[in-house]
Design a protein around this motif. Structure first.
Motif, PDB file in Angstrom:
ATOM      1  N   LEU A  33     -35.385  27.624  13.305  1.00  0.00           N
ATOM      2  CA  LEU A  33     -36.156  28.852  13.152  1.00  0.00           C
ATOM      3  C   LEU A  33     -35.966  29.412  11.755  1.00  0.00           C
ATOM      4  N   ASP A  34     -36.942  30.175  11.333  1.00  0.00           N
ATOM      5  CA  ASP A  34     -36.887  30.939  10.096  1.00  0.00           C
ATOM      6  C   ASP A  34     -37.095  32.394  10.496  1.00  0.00           C
ATOM      7  N   TRP A  35     -36.745  33.326   9.631  1.00  0.00           N
ATOM      8  CA  TRP A  35     -36.867  34.746   9.970  1.00  0.00           C
ATOM      9  C   TRP A  35     -38.311  35.142  10.258  1.00  0.00           C
ATOM     10  N   ALA A  36     -39.260  34.499   9.604  1.00  0.00           N
ATOM     11  CA  ALA A  36     -40.673  34.804   9.865  1.00  0.00           C
ATOM     12  C   ALA A  36     -41.060  34.449  11.300  1.00  0.00           C
ATOM     13  N   ASP A  37     -40.341  33.507  11.919  1.00  0.00           N
ATOM     14  CA  ASP A  37     -40.617  33.115  13.305  1.00  0.00           C
ATOM     15  C   ASP A  37     -40.276  34.222  14.302  1.00  0.00           C
ATOM     16  N   LEU A  38     -39.515  35.226  13.883  1.00  0.00           N
ATOM     17  CA  LEU A  38     -39.053  36.269  14.807  1.00  0.00           C
ATOM     18  C   LEU A  38     -39.973  37.481  14.869  1.00  0.00           C
ATOM     19  N   VAL A  39     -40.930  37.564  13.967  1.00  0.00           N
ATOM     20  CA  VAL A  39     -41.847  38.708  13.986  1.00  0.00           C
ATOM     21  C   VAL A  39     -43.186  38.291  14.563  1.00  0.00           C
ATOM     22  N   PRO A  40     -43.828  39.187  15.299  1.00  0.00           N
ATOM     23  CA  PRO A  40     -45.165  38.865  15.814  1.00  0.00           C
ATOM     24  C   PRO A  40     -46.140  38.564  14.667  1.00  0.00           C
ATOM     25  N   GLY A  70     -42.343  44.964  17.796  1.00  0.00           N
ATOM     26  CA  GLY A  70     -42.381  43.948  18.842  1.00  0.00           C
ATOM     27  C   GLY A  70     -41.501  42.756  18.543  1.00  0.00           C
ATOM     28  N   VAL A  71     -41.371  41.897  19.535  1.00  0.00           N
ATOM     29  CA  VAL A  71     -40.538  40.702  19.427  1.00  0.00           C
ATOM     30  C   VAL A  71     -41.361  39.486  19.856  1.00  0.00           C
ATOM     31  N   ARG A  72     -40.804  38.330  19.595  1.00  0.00           N
ATOM     32  CA  ARG A  72     -41.399  37.077  20.060  1.00  0.00           C
ATOM     33  C   ARG A  72     -40.484  36.506  21.131  1.00  0.00           C
ATOM     34  N   THR A  73     -41.060  36.041  22.203  1.00  0.00           N
ATOM     35  CA  THR A  73     -40.275  35.487  23.315  1.00  0.00           C
ATOM     36  C   THR A  73     -40.404  33.966  23.403  1.00  0.00           C
ATOM     37  N   ASP A  74     -41.043  33.357  22.431  1.00  0.00           N
ATOM     38  CA  ASP A  74     -41.297  31.913  22.430  1.00  0.00           C
ATOM     39  C   ASP A  74     -40.027  31.076  22.595  1.00  0.00           C
ATOM     40  N   TRP A  75     -38.903  31.577  22.082  1.00  0.00           N
ATOM     41  CA  TRP A  75     -37.674  30.784  22.061  1.00  0.00           C
ATOM     42  C   TRP A  75     -36.619  31.299  23.031  1.00  0.00           C
ATOM     43  N   ASN A  76     -36.994  32.187  23.947  1.00  0.00           N
ATOM     44  CA  ASN A  76     -36.031  32.658  24.954  1.00  0.00           C
ATOM     45  C   ASN A  76     -35.491  31.473  25.750  1.00  0.00           C
ATOM     46  N   GLY A  77     -34.171  31.399  25.827  1.00  0.00           N
ATOM     47  CA  GLY A  77     -33.520  30.339  26.588  1.00  0.00           C
ATOM     48  C   GLY A  77     -33.464  28.993  25.888  1.00  0.00           C
ATOM     49  N   LYS A  78     -33.912  28.929  24.651  1.00  0.00           N
ATOM     50  CA  LYS A  78     -33.896  27.677  23.891  1.00  0.00           C
ATOM     51  C   LYS A  78     -32.680  27.648  22.967  1.00  0.00           C
ATOM     52  N   VAL A  79     -32.243  26.442  22.626  1.00  0.00           N
ATOM     53  CA  VAL A  79     -31.179  26.273  21.642  1.00  0.00           C
ATOM     54  C   VAL A  79     -31.853  26.188  20.278  1.00  0.00           C
ATOM     55  N   VAL A  80     -31.444  27.077  19.376  1.00  0.00           N
ATOM     56  CA  VAL A  80     -32.061  27.171  18.060  1.00  0.00           C
ATOM     57  C   VAL A  80     -31.001  27.114  16.965  1.00  0.00           C
ATOM     58  N   ARG A  81     -31.473  26.886  15.748  1.00  0.00           N
ATOM     59  CA  ARG A  81     -30.620  27.028  14.558  1.00  0.00           C
ATOM     60  C   ARG A  81     -31.308  28.032  13.659  1.00  0.00           C
ATOM     61  N   LEU A  82     -30.542  29.050  13.229  1.00  0.00           N
ATOM     62  CA  LEU A  82     -31.080  30.097  12.367  1.00  0.00           C
ATOM     63  C   LEU A  82     -30.101  30.366  11.238  1.00  0.00           C
ATOM     64  N   PRO A 114     -33.000  45.956   8.311  1.00  0.00           N
ATOM     65  CA  PRO A 114     -34.375  45.547   8.597  1.00  0.00           C
ATOM     66  C   PRO A 114     -34.754  46.021  10.005  1.00  0.00           C
ATOM     67  N   PRO A 115     -36.021  45.893  10.368  1.00  0.00           N
ATOM     68  CA  PRO A 115     -36.414  46.238  11.735  1.00  0.00           C
ATOM     69  C   PRO A 115     -35.609  45.416  12.745  1.00  0.00           C
ATOM     70  N   ALA A 116     -35.511  45.923  13.953  1.00  0.00           N
ATOM     71  CA  ALA A 116     -34.720  45.256  15.000  1.00  0.00           C
ATOM     72  C   ALA A 116     -35.143  43.807  15.211  1.00  0.00           C
ATOM     73  N   ASN A 117     -36.432  43.496  15.002  1.00  0.00           N
ATOM     74  CA  ASN A 117     -36.884  42.125  15.224  1.00  0.00           C
ATOM     75  C   ASN A 117     -36.537  41.193  14.061  1.00  0.00           C
ATOM     76  N   GLN A 118     -35.726  41.688  13.132  1.00  0.00           N
ATOM     77  CA  GLN A 118     -35.204  40.862  12.044  1.00  0.00           C
ATOM     78  C   GLN A 118     -33.684  40.842  12.049  1.00  0.00           C
ATOM     79  N   LEU A 119     -33.089  41.171  13.209  1.00  0.00           N
ATOM     80  CA  LEU A 119     -31.637  41.161  13.361  1.00  0.00           C
ATOM     81  C   LEU A 119     -31.270  40.417  14.644  1.00  0.00           C
ATOM     82  N   VAL A 120     -30.163  39.669  14.576  1.00  0.00           N
ATOM     83  CA  VAL A 120     -29.710  38.891  15.723  1.00  0.00           C
ATOM     84  C   VAL A 120     -28.235  39.196  15.968  1.00  0.00           C
TER      85      VAL A 120
END
Length: 167
Positions: A33-40, A70-82, A114-120
């Motif tokens: 994943l990249d940070w751009a992947d986390l924003v709608p 907003g957030v993206r839910t595409d990767w919920n429950g997936k194993v990712v690298r960020l 940053p906005p909440a959708n840019q923090l993990v």
């Protein structure tokens, strides 16, 4: 250091398997994943309000956090690298057990978050012995949306780290 015999055996077995089957070393068991992947779609990754100069004599930086759209839910429950930078939250005797993964150096501490959708929010069962504040790392683990609030910022995502490595 602190590694159990079971962990050592698992690592040695995995390394042995890789030497027998070199193509296994190339296989990815995670989604990059990249940070751009986390924003709608259609949103800026870094809002203009935090791209300029910062007044450090003004209100607390956490109060200057832009609203998340907003957030993206595409990767919920997936194993990712960020990839990102470490802002430690919780320590054990040997390292960091919880931290905020941020997209740029200074986020949440020296500049408004940053906005909440840019923090993990990252947690790890095995303390990470990092080199200090804002270390660049890759984090691999189970990812999902999870609203969390800390004294530094509101956070929209969580990652349970299986592996943390310097970037």
């Amino acid at each position: 250091m602190g590694m159990t015999n079971l962990n050592r055996r698992s690592i040695l077995a995995a390394l042995g398997a890789l030497s027998v089957c070199p193509s296994a070393a190339l296989a990815k068991d995670y989604i990059d994943l990249d940070w751009a992947d986390l924003v709608p779609d259609g949103q800026q990754v870094i809002p203009p309000v935090i791209q300029g100069l910062i007044d450090h004599d003004g209100p607390a930086l956490s109060s200057q956090q832009p609203a998340s759209q907003g957030v993206r839910t595409d990767w919920n429950g997936k194993v990712v690298r960020l990839p990102g930078y470490v802002v430690p939250i919780d320590y054990s005797g040997t390292g960091i057990t919880a931290f905020i993964l941020v997209p740029f150096v200074g986020a949440c501490v020296h500049v408004p978050p940053p906005p909440a959708n840019q923090l993990v929010f990252v947690t790890t069962g095995v303390p990470y012995e990092g080199s200090g504040m804002f270390e660049a790392v890759n984090v691999i683990g189970m990812f999902g949306t999870a609203s969390t609030s800390t004294q530094l910022a509101d956070i929209a995502y969580a990652l349970s780290a299986d592996h943390i490595e310097p970037f």
